[in-house]
Design a protein around this motif. Sequence first.
Motif, PDB file in Angstrom:
ATOM      1  N   GLU A  38       0.809  -1.220   0.000  1.00 18.90           N
ATOM      2  CA  GLU A  38       0.000   0.000   0.000  1.00 18.90           C
ATOM      3  C   GLU A  38       0.843   1.272   0.000  1.00 18.90           C
ATOM      4  N   LEU A  39       2.146   1.127   0.084  1.00 15.74           N
ATOM      5  CA  LEU A  39       2.997   2.302   0.198  1.00 15.74           C
ATOM      6  C   LEU A  39       3.029   3.142  -1.077  1.00 15.74           C
ATOM      7  N   CYS A  40       3.098   2.482  -2.234  1.00 15.39           N
ATOM      8  CA  CYS A  40       3.311   3.198  -3.500  1.00 15.39           C
ATOM      9  C   CYS A  40       2.368   2.739  -4.601  1.00 15.39           C
ATOM     10  N   ASN A  41       1.205   2.168  -4.262  1.00 21.45           N
ATOM     11  CA  ASN A  41       0.307   1.626  -5.291  1.00 21.45           C
ATOM     12  C   ASN A  41      -0.721   2.664  -5.746  1.00 21.45           C
ATOM     13  N   GLY A  42      -0.207   3.749  -6.281  1.00 20.40           N
ATOM     14  CA  GLY A  42      -1.032   4.834  -6.808  1.00 20.40           C
ATOM     15  C   GLY A  42      -0.148   6.037  -7.038  1.00 20.40           C
ATOM     16  N   PRO A  43      -0.488   6.904  -7.990  1.00 18.31           N
ATOM     17  CA  PRO A  43       0.395   8.020  -8.342  1.00 18.31           C
ATOM     18  C   PRO A  43       0.652   9.011  -7.212  1.00 18.31           C
ATOM     19  N   SER A  44      -0.374   9.304  -6.408  1.00 14.78           N
ATOM     20  CA  SER A  44      -0.178  10.229  -5.290  1.00 14.78           C
ATOM     21  C   SER A  44       0.487   9.549  -4.106  1.00 14.78           C
ATOM     22  N   LYS A  45       0.197   8.265  -3.927  1.00 13.39           N
ATOM     23  CA  LYS A  45       0.819   7.517  -2.841  1.00 13.39           C
ATOM     24  C   LYS A  45       2.332   7.448  -3.022  1.00 13.39           C
ATOM     25  N   LEU A  46       2.779   7.164  -4.243  1.00 14.35           N
ATOM     26  CA  LEU A  46       4.218   7.059  -4.468  1.00 14.35           C
ATOM     27  C   LEU A  46       4.901   8.411  -4.286  1.00 14.35           C
ATOM     28  N   CYS A  47       4.177   9.489  -4.622  1.00 15.00           N
ATOM     29  CA  CYS A  47       4.750  10.823  -4.405  1.00 15.00           C
ATOM     30  C   CYS A  47       4.911  11.110  -2.920  1.00 15.00           C
ATOM     31  N   GLN A  48       3.942  10.709  -2.113  1.00 10.98           N
ATOM     32  CA  GLN A  48       4.070  10.878  -0.669  1.00 10.98           C
ATOM     33  C   GLN A  48       5.221  10.039  -0.128  1.00 10.98           C
ATOM     34  N   ALA A  49       5.306   8.795  -0.549  1.00 12.63           N
ATOM     35  CA  ALA A  49       6.313   7.862  -0.038  1.00 12.63           C
ATOM     36  C   ALA A  49       7.733   8.278  -0.396  1.00 12.63           C
ATOM     37  N   LEU A  50       7.892   9.004  -1.504  1.00 17.28           N
ATOM     38  CA  LEU A  50       9.218   9.445  -1.944  1.00 17.28           C
ATOM     39  C   LEU A  50       9.416  10.950  -1.776  1.00 17.28           C
ATOM     40  N   ALA A  51       8.504  11.599  -1.056  1.00 19.09           N
ATOM     41  CA  ALA A  51       8.607  13.048  -0.808  1.00 19.09           C
ATOM     42  C   ALA A  51       8.760  13.834  -2.104  1.00 19.09           C
ATOM     43  N   ILE A  52       7.920  13.503  -3.073  1.00 21.82           N
ATOM     44  CA  ILE A  52       7.921  14.201  -4.364  1.00 21.82           C
ATOM     45  C   ILE A  52       6.845  15.273  -4.335  1.00 21.82           C
ATOM     46  N   ASP A  53       7.237  16.512  -4.591  1.00 26.08           N
ATOM     47  CA  ASP A  53       6.273  17.605  -4.598  1.00 26.08           C
ATOM     48  C   ASP A  53       6.600  18.591  -5.712  1.00 26.08           C
ATOM     49  N   LYS A  54       5.940  19.731  -5.691  1.00 18.06           N
ATOM     50  CA  LYS A  54       6.064  20.715  -6.777  1.00 18.06           C
ATOM     51  C   LYS A  54       7.489  21.255  -6.934  1.00 18.06           C
ATOM     52  N   SER A  55       8.304  21.134  -5.894  1.00 18.46           N
ATOM     53  CA  SER A  55       9.680  21.632  -5.981  1.00 18.46           C
ATOM     54  C   SER A  55      10.494  20.874  -7.029  1.00 18.46           C
ATOM     55  N   LEU A  56      10.026  19.687  -7.423  1.00 16.95           N
ATOM     56  CA  LEU A  56      10.745  18.892  -8.427  1.00 16.95           C
ATOM     57  C   LEU A  56      10.215  19.124  -9.843  1.00 16.95           C
ATOM     58  N   ASP A  57       9.176  19.929  -9.963  1.00 15.42           N
ATOM     59  CA  ASP A  57       8.605  20.214 -11.285  1.00 15.42           C
ATOM     60  C   ASP A  57       9.663  20.834 -12.201  1.00 15.42           C
ATOM     61  N   GLN A  58       9.735  20.341 -13.435  1.00 13.18           N
ATOM     62  CA  GLN A  58      10.647  20.812 -14.479  1.00 13.18           C
ATOM     63  C   GLN A  58      12.111  20.448 -14.218  1.00 13.18           C
ATOM     64  N   LYS A  59      12.361  19.570 -13.269  1.00 14.89           N
ATOM     65  CA  LYS A  59      13.718  19.063 -13.057  1.00 14.89           C
ATOM     66  C   LYS A  59      14.015  17.986 -14.099  1.00 14.89           C
TER      67      LYS A  59
END
Length: 272
Positions: free
Chosen positions: A185-206
């Motif tokens: 259940e940690l990463c089985n969805g696009p928003s879940k994986l972003c939470q689990a890997l601390a992915i947010d808007k700061s990575l946009d366009q990287k």
Amino acid sequence: MAQLSRTILRKKRRLSELKASQSQPKLDSLGDHPLAMPRSPAPEYSIYFTGQKSCRSRLGCEFFDQPAITLARAFLGQVLVRRLPDGTEVRGRVVETEAYLGAEDEAAHSRGGRQTPRNKGMFMKPGTLYVYIIYGMYFCMNVSSQGEGACILLRSLEPVEGLEIMRQLRNAHRKGAARALKDRELCNGPSKLCQALAIDKSLDQKDLAEEETIWLEEGPEKPGEDTVVAAARIGINYAGEWAQKPLRFYIQGNPYVSVVDRKVEREMQASG
């Protein structure tokens, strides 16, 4: 004479005690003594991931320079790595993706060729991250491909390394005393994986081929073509005929896939 012998014996005893005390480290100054070195906790690995660690070969810009559908399939089995601010790295194997084909695709944010400050990453060079927010609180991560406004959505990962850290990051977004999350259940969805890997808007366009805090590594094993399921994408009922096009790809039988299409899997089995 006897007194002299006793004096010599006492001196020998003191000398022996002094040598013994010098050979033992002082408790308040262990320095480089092994007991003074803290042990780093062993990385947490998924029990389902047979190779444990990836081969650490970072994928470069040439990997991302492919048409969207080809790239969406090529992502399967590769390992996404996120380096957190404290230097800790967490890893997840890509097991589910979706392809968005640009201007012609009614489900794409770039449909009709529309380009805005929000979706600029979709029009940048292949390998550029496009991170957007949904419902005002959840993030989704895409990677640009060949073609104007085309990209790949990462839908699900199989956690490989740093599972407890992922669990903590997921729990930080959950309210109240929620039940413990299972590994799948940690990463089985696009928003879940972003939470689990601390992915947010700061990575946009990287640039995923150059960025130091997030990158893609070559996976230890590529799924066979006969194990890749092509099914309809999720949550795009507004897109007319494009809602039914088989542009979602996942590894059949992997327990970390977000949504399984049994009908398509049965058709695959019947045909082959």
